[in-house]
Design an enzyme around this catalytic site. Structure first.
Site, PDB file in Angstrom:
ATOM      1  N   ARG A 149       0.766  -1.364  -0.068  1.00 57.07           N
ATOM      2  CA  ARG A 149       0.029   0.034  -0.029  1.00 57.07           C
ATOM      3  C   ARG A 149       0.878   1.219   0.136  1.00 57.07           C
ATOM      4  NH1 ARG A 149      -2.240  -3.488   4.023  1.00 57.07           N
ATOM      5  NH2 ARG A 149      -4.550  -4.154   3.415  1.00 57.07           N
ATOM      6  N   LYS A 174      -2.407  -2.252   7.504  1.00 57.39           N
ATOM      7  CA  LYS A 174      -3.900  -2.210   7.851  1.00 57.39           C
ATOM      8  C   LYS A 174      -4.432  -3.284   8.539  1.00 57.39           C
ATOM      9  CE  LYS A 174      -7.834  -0.645   5.196  1.00 57.39           C
ATOM     10  NZ  LYS A 174      -8.430  -0.458   3.819  1.00 57.39           N
ATOM     11  N   HIS A 243      -1.527   3.018  -6.386  1.00 51.95           N
ATOM     12  CA  HIS A 243      -2.204   1.790  -6.097  1.00 51.95           C
ATOM     13  C   HIS A 243      -2.616   0.898  -7.260  1.00 51.95           C
ATOM     14  CE1 HIS A 243      -2.878   2.923  -1.807  1.00 51.95           C
ATOM     15  NE2 HIS A 243      -3.136   1.754  -1.789  1.00 51.95           N
ATOM     16  N   ARG A 246      -0.096  -1.607  -7.118  1.00 51.44           N
ATOM     17  CA  ARG A 246      -0.263  -2.846  -6.063  1.00 51.44           C
ATOM     18  C   ARG A 246      -1.500  -3.815  -6.581  1.00 51.44           C
ATOM     19  NH1 ARG A 246      -1.398  -4.340  -0.441  1.00 51.44           N
ATOM     20  NH2 ARG A 246      -3.656  -4.421  -0.032  1.00 51.44           N
ATOM     21  N   HIS A 269      -4.779  -8.672   3.236  1.00 51.65           N
ATOM     22  CA  HIS A 269      -6.187  -8.502   3.515  1.00 51.65           C
ATOM     23  C   HIS A 269      -6.646  -9.645   4.684  1.00 51.65           C
ATOM     24  CE1 HIS A 269      -7.038  -7.357  -1.056  1.00 51.65           C
ATOM     25  NE2 HIS A 269      -6.710  -6.217  -0.042  1.00 51.65           N
ATOM     26  N   TYR A 278     -10.060  -9.551  -7.319  1.00 46.66           N
ATOM     27  CA  TYR A 278      -9.024  -9.890  -8.177  1.00 46.66           C
ATOM     28  C   TYR A 278      -9.435 -11.043  -9.101  1.00 46.66           C
ATOM     29  CZ  TYR A 278      -6.538  -6.405  -5.704  1.00 46.66           C
ATOM     30  OH  TYR A 278      -6.102  -5.121  -5.308  1.00 46.66           O
TER      31      TYR A 278
END
Length: 303
Positions: A149, A174, A243, A246, A269, A278
């Site tokens: 990120r 995150k 991003h 990414r 995640h 994705y």
């Protein structure tokens, strides 16, 4: 609707404006939303607000959705209806708030924009011709190599990167979780080219891996501006934001490995549902290849 019901609508809007001191724009929006419901009630021969039940609210919102209203607009309308019925409850004109547990349809998730492999190659192999471009290349290679990120990239310290082990650690990413990520050979080489410049120019107390011309930690906005500058300088037409590198990392990795769990871990995640976006990109890519190459894929012209 009965004139008495219309009067309660006007009373609510007057309270909203006078007692709650709502803005003119808010009052106008509420009036428009409630007039939509009143029109629905007229169509269904509902004379009083107490005649409206939850099924009616659901049907009204569904009809508005079919008319083309998005999730956010419908959420706003439902908010207006709930407020109005709270007012009617307070005035003891109804016994329930039929809009209370009605939810707007979910907004369809937008697929993230990615670059294809050739576009990434063109971006990263365009060459660096200055100290700042050597730094930028190291940043962009690392972005694509490890799927970071933007906030994680600018937070990296020298001690977070182990070039001999070809790995880095993202501390408190995150969700507050640390994770260890591999670094590809191209990124390793680019970082090695950057480090002597960084060590000669960085403030002695600075711990950041990527530093500005003044020798301090580079900010997220600066990375965005440098990527835009890089795109223009390298003659790349399509707008690129950090991003996208990414997203491209995730899409290309999933396309090659089909290992959703591994991609989830690499991206950090907490919910695999976030990573599954994705798979839609992967299918979209496969569908395009199918349409372009399968001899029976093309639609026959209409007679």
């Amino acid at each position: 609707m009965h004139s008495d019901a219309r009067q309660w609508l006007d009373d609510f809007l007057r309270e909203l404006e006078v007692e709650r001191r709502a803005s003119r724009h808010t009052v106008s929006s509420y009036r428009r939303d409630l007039e939509q419901l009143a029109g629905f009630c007229d169509e269904k021969s509902l004379q009083q607000w107490s005649d409206v039940g939850q099924p009616h609210i659901r049907a009204h919102i569904a009809a508005r959705h079919r008319q083309g209203l998005g999730s956010k607009s419908l959420q706003r309308e439902l908010s207006a209806l709930r407020s109005f019925y709270q007012f009617l409850l307070k005035k003891r004109r109804v016994q329930i708030n039929p809009a209370e547990h009605v939810k707007a349809p979910k907004q369809p998730r937008k697929l993230p924009k990615t670059l294809d492999v050739d576009q990434v190659t063109g971006l990263l192999e365009a060459g660096a011709h200055s100290d700042l471009e050597l730094r930028d290349l190291a940043m962009f290679e690392l972005f694509y190599s490890s799927g970071l990120r933007l906030s994680e990239l600018v937070a990296l310290n020298l001690t977070d990167v182990d070039l001999d082990d070809q790995s880095l650690i993202v501390k408190s990413g995150k969700g507050g979780k640390d994770r260890v990520l591999p670094i590809g050979g191209k990124a390793i080489s680019a970082i090695r080219n950057w480090l002597p410049i960084r060590n000669n120019t960085a403030d002695i107390e600075e711990k950041a891996l990527f530093t500005s011309v003044k020798g301090f930690r580079l900010g997220a906005r600066s990375v965005q501006l440098r990527l835009e500058r890089w795109r223009v300088a390298k003659g790349i037409a399509e707008p690129i934001h950090p991003h996208m590198l990414r997203h491209s990392f995730a899409s290309h990795l999933l396309e090659s490995s089909h290992d959703l769990r591994a991609v989830q871990e690499l991206l950090g995640h907490s919910n695999i549902g976030t990573t599954q976006i994705y798979t839609h990109l992967d299918f979209q890519h496969l569908a395009e290849i199918y349409d372009q190459t399968h001899p029976r894929a093309k639609k026959t012209p209409a007679p």
